[in-house]
Scaffold this motif. Structure first.
Motif, PDB file in Angstrom:
ATOM      1  N   GLY A 220      15.882   0.932  19.892  1.00 26.27           N
ATOM      2  CA  GLY A 220      14.638   0.974  20.658  1.00 26.27           C
ATOM      3  C   GLY A 220      14.050   2.326  20.956  1.00 26.27           C
ATOM      4  N   THR A 221      14.837   3.351  21.167  1.00 28.39           N
ATOM      5  CA  THR A 221      14.292   4.622  21.640  1.00 28.39           C
ATOM      6  C   THR A 221      13.207   5.154  20.709  1.00 28.39           C
ATOM      7  N   GLY A 222      12.078   5.537  21.289  1.00 30.35           N
ATOM      8  CA  GLY A 222      11.015   6.182  20.525  1.00 30.35           C
ATOM      9  C   GLY A 222      10.051   5.247  19.835  1.00 30.35           C
ATOM     10  N   ILE A 223      10.121   3.950  20.107  1.00 28.40           N
ATOM     11  CA  ILE A 223       9.216   2.996  19.456  1.00 28.40           C
ATOM     12  C   ILE A 223       7.850   3.010  20.141  1.00 28.40           C
ATOM     13  N   VAL A 241      10.203   3.947  15.381  1.00 30.58           N
ATOM     14  CA  VAL A 241       9.139   3.358  14.565  1.00 30.58           C
ATOM     15  C   VAL A 241       7.819   3.456  15.331  1.00 30.58           C
ATOM     16  N   THR A 242       6.767   3.850  14.621  1.00 33.74           N
ATOM     17  CA  THR A 242       5.425   3.881  15.200  1.00 33.74           C
ATOM     18  C   THR A 242       4.533   2.899  14.458  1.00 33.74           C
ATOM     19  N   GLY A 274      12.436   5.526  11.993  1.00 34.45           N
ATOM     20  CA  GLY A 274      11.631   6.678  11.615  1.00 34.45           C
ATOM     21  C   GLY A 274      10.373   6.355  10.841  1.00 34.45           C
ATOM     22  N   ALA A 275      10.130   5.092  10.526  1.00 34.59           N
ATOM     23  CA  ALA A 275       8.939   4.734   9.750  1.00 34.59           C
ATOM     24  C   ALA A 275       7.685   4.814  10.621  1.00 34.59           C
ATOM     25  N   GLY A 291      11.233   1.085   4.479  1.00 34.25           N
ATOM     26  CA  GLY A 291      12.422   1.909   4.643  1.00 34.25           C
ATOM     27  C   GLY A 291      12.265   3.007   5.672  1.00 34.25           C
ATOM     28  N   GLY A 292      13.376   3.646   5.984  1.00 36.95           N
ATOM     29  CA  GLY A 292      13.383   4.718   6.969  1.00 36.95           C
ATOM     30  C   GLY A 292      12.525   5.900   6.555  1.00 36.95           C
TER      31      GLY A 292
END
Length: 327
Positions: A220-223, A241-242, A274-275, A291-292
């Motif tokens: 979850g962190t950073g979504i 993921v953004t 990271g996507a 993918g990442g």
């Protein structure tokens, strides 16, 4: 008096004198600050309906969790003897808190922006009732989210572990509630709720985002999930993921405020860590895998896998250190 005690006494005296100097100067500073409130370029909220406190919103969310997952977050024992009484108390209390919060934000806008009466009491009570009325459906959706998280995560040892400890479920729970309020055009409160969840979990979901069933956020962190995102059923996304908007021009605020700016993610999609997926016209087709670290600003069809080319690793052997004797 010993030299040490004498120094301590002198220190206390000098400190008290210094504080008196500062406090004496405070009234002038206070006048300057109060006068600055008339600056139209700055912001102040004086003489209007008070802005509600986040502690009240936090209490409201905890009441929701007590009802959506009975027995998990309550100190009281719940059994067949007292369940009706306990739930009745909790639901009534939640209705009172929620209706008061909604009335508060509606009245705030009426007074602050000098708008025509929006029938705050009636709208607030009706909106609160609407949310309470949807709790059985919310419970089913969240139960599906829990099962989806368990089915796809071998690290999860039980459904209870997910309910108690997974930040993704907390963020989804808050979002599903806030989204109902957002759909009823309740101002401020849905966003305050989502930002509280953001501050606690590192997961930023705008309350306007449309999210289907069996949605899983792993780690979850950073979504980040933007306001006009549309996410289908059985979607799983990983950390960092953004799902966001493309870079906007300087004057885009009013021009694009009601436009679709964020992607559509169809059913059964997986998006790895990271996507970044951007743009209102971008559609990730059903059953696709992103993918990442992929950066994507255009649509991909269903049943597609898209990955970054594997980077070329450079591995260098460290020279072995020798001791003074050459060993």
């Amino acid at each position: 008096m010993s030299p040490t005690n004498n120094k301590k006494a002198m220190c206390r005296y000098a400190g008290a004198q210094n504080q008196n100097v500062q406090r004496t100067a405070l009234p002038e500073i206070i006048d300057r600050i109060v006068n600055s409130l008339d600056d139209p370029e700055c912001f102040a909220h004086i003489g209007e309906e008070p802005i509600h406190f986040s502690t009240s919103v936090r209490e409201m969310i905890e009441k929701f969790r007590n009802i959506l997952f009975p027995g998990y977050f309550s100190d009281a024992k719940i059994d067949s003897v007292n369940v009706s009484y306990h739930m009745g108390q909790e639901i009534t209390r939640l209705y009172d808190i929620l209706s008061r919060q909604i009335i508060h934000v509606l009245r705030h806008d009426c007074l602050r922006y000098d708008r025509e009466c929006s029938e705050c009491e009636r709208r607030g009570n009706e909106a609160a009732f609407c949310v309470i009325e949807q709790i059985p459906v919310l419970r089913q959706k969240l139960a599906a989210d829990v099962r989806a998280a368990y089915d796809g995560d071998p690290a999860a040892k039980s459904h209870d572990e997910i309910i108690f400890s997974y930040p993704g479920l907390y963020a989804i729970t808050v979002h599903r509630i806030a989204n109902i309020l957002h759909q009823r055009s309740i101002p401020k409160l849905p966003r305050i709720m989502s930002e509280l969840a953001h501050s606690l979990t590192g997961i930023d979901i705008h309350p306007g985002a449309t999210i289907g069933e069996r949605f899983v956020i792993d780690h979850g962190t950073g979504i980040v999930i933007g306001e006009t995102s549309v996410i289908g059923d059985n979607v799983r996304i990983y950390q960092n993921v953004t799902i966001g908007a493309l870079s906007l021009p300087k004057d885009a605020g009013e021009k694009l405020r009601w436009a679709k700016r964020h992607p559509t993610i169809e059913d059964d999609v997986i998006i790895y860590s990271g996507a970044t997926v951007l743009g209102g016209d971008t559609v990730i087709g059903a059953r696709s895998v992103v993918g990442g670290n992929v950066w994507l600003t255009r649509s991909i069809p269903a049943d597609t896998k898209i990955f970054m080319e594997e980077p070329r690793l450079i591995i260098k052997n460290q020279p072995k250190e020798t001791d003074s004797e050459g060993n």
